[in-house]
Design a protein around this motif. Structure first.
Motif, PDB file in Angstrom:
ATOM      1  N   LEU A   8       0.815  -1.209   0.000  1.00 36.13           N
ATOM      2  CA  LEU A   8       0.000   0.000   0.000  1.00 36.13           C
ATOM      3  C   LEU A   8       0.847   1.257   0.000  1.00 36.13           C
ATOM      4  O   LEU A   8       0.409   2.318  -0.439  1.00 36.13           O
ATOM      5  CB  LEU A   8      -0.919   0.015   1.227  1.00 36.13           C
ATOM      6  CG  LEU A   8      -1.861  -1.187   1.375  1.00 36.13           C
ATOM      7  CD1 LEU A   8      -2.643  -1.078   2.674  1.00 36.13           C
ATOM      8  CD2 LEU A   8      -2.797  -1.274   0.177  1.00 36.13           C
ATOM      9  N   GLN A   9       2.063   1.164   0.522  1.00 36.64           N
ATOM     10  CA  GLN A   9       2.946   2.307   0.681  1.00 36.64           C
ATOM     11  C   GLN A   9       4.319   1.782   1.091  1.00 36.64           C
ATOM     12  O   GLN A   9       4.443   0.659   1.570  1.00 36.64           O
ATOM     13  CB  GLN A   9       2.386   3.240   1.775  1.00 36.64           C
ATOM     14  CG  GLN A   9       3.025   4.622   1.824  1.00 36.64           C
ATOM     15  CD  GLN A   9       2.570   5.398   3.042  1.00 36.64           C
ATOM     16  OE1 GLN A   9       2.564   4.871   4.144  1.00 36.64           O
ATOM     17  NE2 GLN A   9       2.188   6.649   2.857  1.00 36.64           N
ATOM     18  N   GLY A  10       5.354   2.582   0.888  1.00 40.43           N
ATOM     19  CA  GLY A  10       6.671   2.221   1.398  1.00 40.43           C
ATOM     20  C   GLY A  10       7.496   1.384   0.443  1.00 40.43           C
ATOM     21  O   GLY A  10       7.147   1.192  -0.724  1.00 40.43           O
ATOM     22  N   ARG A  30      -2.606  -6.314  -1.551  1.00 39.61           N
ATOM     23  CA  ARG A  30      -3.434  -5.118  -1.448  1.00 39.61           C
ATOM     24  C   ARG A  30      -4.884  -5.450  -1.090  1.00 39.61           C
ATOM     25  O   ARG A  30      -5.643  -4.564  -0.738  1.00 39.61           O
ATOM     26  CB  ARG A  30      -3.408  -4.329  -2.761  1.00 39.61           C
ATOM     27  CG  ARG A  30      -2.042  -3.774  -3.135  1.00 39.61           C
ATOM     28  CD  ARG A  30      -2.091  -2.933  -4.403  1.00 39.61           C
ATOM     29  NE  ARG A  30      -0.793  -2.388  -4.729  1.00 39.61           N
ATOM     30  CZ  ARG A  30       0.126  -3.015  -5.460  1.00 39.61           C
ATOM     31  NH1 ARG A  30      -0.132  -4.242  -5.937  1.00 39.61           N
ATOM     32  NH2 ARG A  30       1.290  -2.446  -5.721  1.00 39.61           N
ATOM     33  N   ILE A  43       5.154  -6.247   6.610  1.00 37.46           N
ATOM     34  CA  ILE A  43       4.532  -4.925   6.590  1.00 37.46           C
ATOM     35  C   ILE A  43       5.656  -3.904   6.549  1.00 37.46           C
ATOM     36  O   ILE A  43       6.395  -3.748   7.528  1.00 37.46           O
ATOM     37  CB  ILE A  43       3.643  -4.711   7.824  1.00 37.46           C
ATOM     38  CG1 ILE A  43       2.570  -5.811   7.894  1.00 37.46           C
ATOM     39  CG2 ILE A  43       2.982  -3.337   7.777  1.00 37.46           C
ATOM     40  CD1 ILE A  43       1.717  -5.745   9.139  1.00 37.46           C
ATOM     41  N   GLY A  46       6.787   3.306   5.828  1.00 37.72           N
ATOM     42  CA  GLY A  46       5.889   4.260   5.198  1.00 37.72           C
ATOM     43  C   GLY A  46       5.433   5.245   6.258  1.00 37.72           C
ATOM     44  O   GLY A  46       6.181   5.533   7.193  1.00 37.72           O
ATOM     45  N   SER A  48       2.705   5.570   9.136  1.00 40.61           N
ATOM     46  CA  SER A  48       1.837   4.582   9.790  1.00 40.61           C
ATOM     47  C   SER A  48       0.363   4.977   9.815  1.00 40.61           C
ATOM     48  O   SER A  48      -0.510   4.121   9.666  1.00 40.61           O
ATOM     49  CB  SER A  48       2.322   4.305  11.215  1.00 40.61           C
ATOM     50  OG  SER A  48       2.238   5.464  12.022  1.00 40.61           O
ATOM     51  N   THR A  50      -1.234   6.837   7.573  1.00 45.65           N
ATOM     52  CA  THR A  50      -1.726   6.652   6.208  1.00 45.65           C
ATOM     53  C   THR A  50      -1.883   5.164   5.891  1.00 45.65           C
ATOM     54  O   THR A  50      -2.894   4.735   5.317  1.00 45.65           O
ATOM     55  CB  THR A  50      -0.769   7.299   5.191  1.00 45.65           C
ATOM     56  OG1 THR A  50      -0.665   8.699   5.469  1.00 45.65           O
ATOM     57  CG2 THR A  50      -1.266   7.106   3.767  1.00 45.65           C
ATOM     58  N   MET A  51      -0.881   4.373   6.280  1.00 43.68           N
ATOM     59  CA  MET A  51      -0.968   2.935   6.035  1.00 43.68           C
ATOM     60  C   MET A  51      -2.158   2.321   6.767  1.00 43.68           C
ATOM     61  O   MET A  51      -2.878   1.480   6.222  1.00 43.68           O
ATOM     62  CB  MET A  51       0.327   2.251   6.463  1.00 43.68           C
ATOM     63  CG  MET A  51       1.488   2.502   5.521  1.00 43.68           C
ATOM     64  SD  MET A  51       3.000   1.670   6.055  1.00 43.68           S
ATOM     65  CE  MET A  51       2.533  -0.042   5.816  1.00 43.68           C
ATOM     66  N   MET A  55      -5.171   0.376   5.039  1.00 46.13           N
ATOM     67  CA  MET A  55      -5.492  -0.991   5.440  1.00 46.13           C
ATOM     68  C   MET A  55      -6.964  -1.098   5.833  1.00 46.13           C
ATOM     69  O   MET A  55      -7.633  -2.090   5.514  1.00 46.13           O
ATOM     70  CB  MET A  55      -4.600  -1.418   6.603  1.00 46.13           C
ATOM     71  CG  MET A  55      -3.156  -1.661   6.200  1.00 46.13           C
ATOM     72  SD  MET A  55      -2.069  -1.871   7.630  1.00 46.13           S
ATOM     73  CE  MET A  55      -2.658  -3.453   8.259  1.00 46.13           C
ATOM     74  N   GLY A  80       5.704  -0.517   9.937  1.00 52.01           N
ATOM     75  CA  GLY A  80       5.171  -1.842  10.212  1.00 52.01           C
ATOM     76  C   GLY A  80       5.293  -2.208  11.680  1.00 52.01           C
ATOM     77  O   GLY A  80       4.404  -2.854  12.246  1.00 52.01           O
TER      78      GLY A  80
END
Length: 200
Positions: A8-10, A30, A43, A46, A48, A50-51, A55, A80
């Motif tokens: 999703l990010q990172g 995803r 995980i 990124g 956190s 936003t992640m 999620m 993560g």
């Protein structure tokens, strides 16, 4: 062995490259259905909050916790780590609560204060581990079931609880694959399917 990488990010691509270098296959995750058939889940870093929002939007929180309860090993790096904590200091943001620990966000300062250092990680052997910290968290406190694997200036930056592993730094950004290999060892032992300990 098939390892999922939350995408999703990172730096999820970098994690996939590290896994490939260790001889493991990987799949970007995803959607909940992409968790099926995995031997482990990473995980990545990124942002956190936003992640966590993503999620939640993609309906991943419940399925990840459910798979973890069934024995799926999970490895969280940087953001993560935050998402895996039972509690996040000063925040009520969504989290998985997989490890009995309290995470402190942005504990080492802003992006411009990111740094690299050599860490002693005894479980990986005598050779120091090059660690990249980018707006990194740290572990403020741990419960009795959590094994501290590394500290930086007395701050806990790497820990393990059963099949769950968390690092405040970015092992995917260096050529040292020992931490990924440590995680893959937990994934390889998953065939016994013993239930994992969930703290939240």
């Amino acid at each position: 062995m098939l390892i999922g990488v939350l995408a999703l990010q990172g730096a999820f691509i970098e994690h996939q490259r590290a896994l490939a270098a260790c001889g493991a296959q990987s799949r970007q995750v995803r959607k909940p259905g992409q968790l099926d058939g995995l031997d482990g889940l990473i995980i990545p870093g990124g942002e956190s909050t936003t992640m966590g929002k993503l999620m939640n939007d993609f309906g991943l929180f419940g399925p990840i916790v459910s798979r973890a309860k069934e024995g799926l090993p999970v490895f969280g790096t940087c953001a993560g780590l935050i998402l895996m904590a039972r509690e996040i200091a000063g925040s009520e943001q969504p989290r998985l609560g997989l490890m009995d620990m309290v995470a402190e966000r942005n504990a080492f300062g802003r992006q411009v204060e990111s740094f690299e250092t050599d860490l002693a990680v005894p479980v990986l052997g005598e050779e120091l581990f090059r660690a990249v910290f980018i707006r990194a968290p740290y572990i403020l406190e741990t419960g009795p079931g959590v094994e501290v694997l590394a500290r930086f200036k007395e701050k806990i930056v790497c820990a393990r609880q059963g099949r769950f592993l968390a690092a405040a730094f970015h092992p995917e950004l260096t050529g040292d694959k020992r931490l990924h290999q440590l995680f893959l060892t937990a994934c390889a032992s998953r065939q016994d399917r013993a239930p994992a300990v969930i703290t939240a």
